[in-house]
Design a protein around this motif. Structure first.
Motif, PDB file in Angstrom:
ATOM      1  N   ILE A 166      12.787   4.294  -1.057  1.00 57.18           N
ATOM      2  CA  ILE A 166      12.994   3.234  -2.566  1.00 57.18           C
ATOM      3  C   ILE A 166      12.369   4.430  -3.422  1.00 57.18           C
ATOM      4  CG2 ILE A 166      12.013   1.403  -3.222  1.00 57.18           C
ATOM      5  CD1 ILE A 166      13.071   0.052  -0.783  1.00 57.18           C
ATOM      6  N   ALA A 167      11.195   4.383  -2.783  1.00 57.75           N
ATOM      7  CA  ALA A 167      10.006   5.635  -4.132  1.00 57.75           C
ATOM      8  C   ALA A 167      11.019   6.822  -4.855  1.00 57.75           C
ATOM      9  CB  ALA A 167       9.038   6.008  -3.266  1.00 57.75           C
ATOM     10  N   GLU A 168      11.293   7.645  -3.562  1.00 60.82           N
ATOM     11  CA  GLU A 168      12.358   8.600  -4.097  1.00 60.82           C
ATOM     12  C   GLU A 168      13.723   8.372  -4.812  1.00 60.82           C
ATOM     13  OE1 GLU A 168      15.647  11.091  -2.099  1.00 60.82           O
ATOM     14  OE2 GLU A 168      14.209  11.586  -0.698  1.00 60.82           O
ATOM     15  N   VAL A 169      14.067   7.044  -4.412  1.00 61.10           N
ATOM     16  CA  VAL A 169      15.363   6.897  -5.754  1.00 61.10           C
ATOM     17  C   VAL A 169      14.955   6.056  -7.156  1.00 61.10           C
ATOM     18  CG1 VAL A 169      16.727   5.160  -6.009  1.00 61.10           C
ATOM     19  CG2 VAL A 169      17.524   5.705  -3.825  1.00 61.10           C
ATOM     20  N   LEU A 170      13.345   5.316  -6.743  1.00 61.26           N
ATOM     21  CA  LEU A 170      13.139   5.113  -8.124  1.00 61.26           C
ATOM     22  C   LEU A 170      12.244   6.309  -9.365  1.00 61.26           C
ATOM     23  CD1 LEU A 170      11.329   1.189  -6.860  1.00 61.26           C
ATOM     24  CD2 LEU A 170      13.165   1.496  -8.128  1.00 61.26           C
ATOM     25  N   ALA A 200       0.818  -0.976  -0.549  1.00 65.19           N
ATOM     26  CA  ALA A 200      -0.102  -0.584   0.399  1.00 65.19           C
ATOM     27  C   ALA A 200       0.144   0.899   0.534  1.00 65.19           C
ATOM     28  CB  ALA A 200      -0.903   0.063   1.455  1.00 65.19           C
ATOM     29  N   MET A 201       1.450   1.399   1.005  1.00 70.96           N
ATOM     30  CA  MET A 201       2.706   2.318   0.824  1.00 70.96           C
ATOM     31  C   MET A 201       3.417   2.666  -0.277  1.00 70.96           C
ATOM     32  SD  MET A 201       4.584   2.297   4.540  1.00 70.96           S
ATOM     33  CE  MET A 201       3.704   2.657   6.126  1.00 70.96           C
ATOM     34  N   LEU A 202       3.829   1.337  -0.546  1.00 74.35           N
ATOM     35  CA  LEU A 202       4.399   1.924  -2.704  1.00 74.35           C
ATOM     36  C   LEU A 202       4.286   2.422  -3.504  1.00 74.35           C
ATOM     37  CD1 LEU A 202       6.746  -1.345  -2.197  1.00 74.35           C
ATOM     38  CD2 LEU A 202       7.854   1.149  -2.200  1.00 74.35           C
ATOM     39  N   ALA A 203       2.438   1.459  -3.030  1.00 71.62           N
ATOM     40  CA  ALA A 203       1.897   1.511  -4.720  1.00 71.62           C
ATOM     41  C   ALA A 203       1.325   3.489  -4.165  1.00 71.62           C
ATOM     42  CB  ALA A 203       0.247   1.074  -4.024  1.00 71.62           C
ATOM     43  N   GLN A 204       1.044   3.809  -2.872  1.00 73.00           N
ATOM     44  CA  GLN A 204       0.512   5.225  -3.243  1.00 73.00           C
ATOM     45  C   GLN A 204       1.988   6.139  -3.377  1.00 73.00           C
ATOM     46  OE1 GLN A 204       0.609   7.153   0.804  1.00 73.00           O
ATOM     47  NE2 GLN A 204      -1.410   7.930   0.358  1.00 73.00           N
ATOM     48  N   PHE A 230       4.711   1.738 -12.562  1.00 72.85           N
ATOM     49  CA  PHE A 230       5.158   1.027 -11.311  1.00 72.85           C
ATOM     50  C   PHE A 230       4.031  -0.216 -10.842  1.00 72.85           C
ATOM     51  CE2 PHE A 230       9.179   3.988 -10.933  1.00 72.85           C
ATOM     52  CZ  PHE A 230       9.526   3.168 -10.970  1.00 72.85           C
ATOM     53  N   GLU A 231       3.957  -1.502 -11.144  1.00 70.35           N
ATOM     54  CA  GLU A 231       2.650  -1.952 -10.200  1.00 70.35           C
ATOM     55  C   GLU A 231       3.450  -3.060  -9.508  1.00 70.35           C
ATOM     56  OE1 GLU A 231       0.233  -5.715 -12.211  1.00 70.35           O
ATOM     57  OE2 GLU A 231       1.340  -4.514 -13.286  1.00 70.35           O
ATOM     58  N   VAL A 232       2.439  -2.736  -8.269  1.00 70.36           N
ATOM     59  CA  VAL A 232       3.457  -3.169  -6.997  1.00 70.36           C
ATOM     60  C   VAL A 232       1.966  -4.419  -6.696  1.00 70.36           C
ATOM     61  CG1 VAL A 232       4.235  -2.681  -4.594  1.00 70.36           C
ATOM     62  CG2 VAL A 232       3.650  -1.194  -6.113  1.00 70.36           C
ATOM     63  N   LEU A 248      -1.774   2.503   8.453  1.00 74.43           N
ATOM     64  CA  LEU A 248      -2.231   2.498   7.592  1.00 74.43           C
ATOM     65  C   LEU A 248      -2.411   4.506   7.118  1.00 74.43           C
ATOM     66  CD1 LEU A 248      -2.132  -1.118   4.589  1.00 74.43           C
ATOM     67  CD2 LEU A 248      -0.631   0.999   4.800  1.00 74.43           C
ATOM     68  N   ARG A 249      -4.118   3.535   7.866  1.00 71.80           N
ATOM     69  CA  ARG A 249      -4.889   4.942   7.753  1.00 71.80           C
ATOM     70  C   ARG A 249      -4.728   6.150   8.900  1.00 71.80           C
ATOM     71  NH1 ARG A 249      -9.049   0.553   7.979  1.00 71.80           N
ATOM     72  NH2 ARG A 249      -8.828  -0.037  10.683  1.00 71.80           N
ATOM     73  N   ALA A 250      -3.585   5.797   9.516  1.00 73.80           N
ATOM     74  CA  ALA A 250      -2.939   7.058  10.686  1.00 73.80           C
ATOM     75  C   ALA A 250      -2.070   7.793   9.473  1.00 73.80           C
ATOM     76  CB  ALA A 250      -2.037   6.109  12.105  1.00 73.80           C
ATOM     77  N   ARG A 251      -1.327   6.958   8.743  1.00 75.02           N
ATOM     78  CA  ARG A 251      -0.806   7.686   8.118  1.00 75.02           C
ATOM     79  C   ARG A 251      -1.268   8.297   6.187  1.00 75.02           C
ATOM     80  NH1 ARG A 251       1.912   3.899  10.785  1.00 75.02           N
ATOM     81  NH2 ARG A 251       3.854   4.252  11.565  1.00 75.02           N
ATOM     82  N   ASN A 252      -2.437   7.966   5.943  1.00 71.31           N
ATOM     83  CA  ASN A 252      -2.983   8.391   5.071  1.00 71.31           C
ATOM     84  C   ASN A 252      -3.219   7.932   4.148  1.00 71.31           C
ATOM     85  OD1 ASN A 252      -4.517  10.835   6.345  1.00 71.31           O
ATOM     86  ND2 ASN A 252      -2.948  11.982   6.244  1.00 71.31           N
TER      87      ASN A 252
END
Length: 175
Positions: free
Chosen positions: A166-170, A21-25, A32-34, A55-59
């Protein structure tokens, strides 16, 4: 071209759904397909309520999905496999030994991808594989299932830190 990222844990109800969920967001869905799976997934089981709360706590949207069993075809189809622990990495490699150069723990890959130079996705994964011996030693995410909320929060925070890196680098890579 879309790059497939598979995230893996034990039951596919706590750690890997949170990673997914975090990567997909954070990642561009056109690039990218997670997906996620578990090495001993109780099929049909929804995400753990404590993990969903983190997850909800982190929107982060809570995925409406159920646990899925890890199978060889999922591994062979993935361009990158990220696991919760080294034991899960070994489980992945038991299914497909050829996946060694593209299978890492989440924490390991987060550290390695900041230590290597690459301009594209394949180059990043290959460079990270060559530097694996220089990665961190504490790379396992503890299993929070059945643990107090604080443990779920600690695991989610560690996942979030790794995923953001990871998301920043990708996001900086070409194509």
């Amino acid at each position: 071209m879309s790059h497939g990222i598979l995230v893996v844990c034990t039951a596919n109800v706590c750690r890997s759904p949170v990673m997914e969920a975090m990567l997909a967001q954070l990642l561009d869905p056109t690039r990218f397909e997670v997906a996620s799976a578990g090495v001993m997934a109780p099929r049909g089981t929804p995400i753990d309520p404590e993990s969903a709360a983190q997850l909800r706590a982190r929107n982060v949207p809570v995925p409406e999905r159920t646990a899925r069993q890890l199978k060889r075809d999922l591994v062979t189809a993935a361009d990158l496999v990220l696991t919760a622990t080294r034991a899960h990495r070994a489980d992945v490699l038991d299914l497909d030994p050829r996946a060694l150069r593209r299978t890492f723990t989440l924490v390991e890959f987060a550290a390695l991808c900041t230590q290597v130079e690459a301009t594209d996705f394949a180059g990043l994964v290959a460079a990270a594989a060559t530097e694996r011996s220089r990665g961190p030693r504490d790379v396992d995410l503890i299993d929070p299932i059945g643990q107090p909320t604080e443990v779920h929060a600690e695991v989610a925070a560690r996942i979030e830190t790794a995923v953001r890196t990871i998301a920043e680098v990708l996001g900086r890579l070409e194509g």
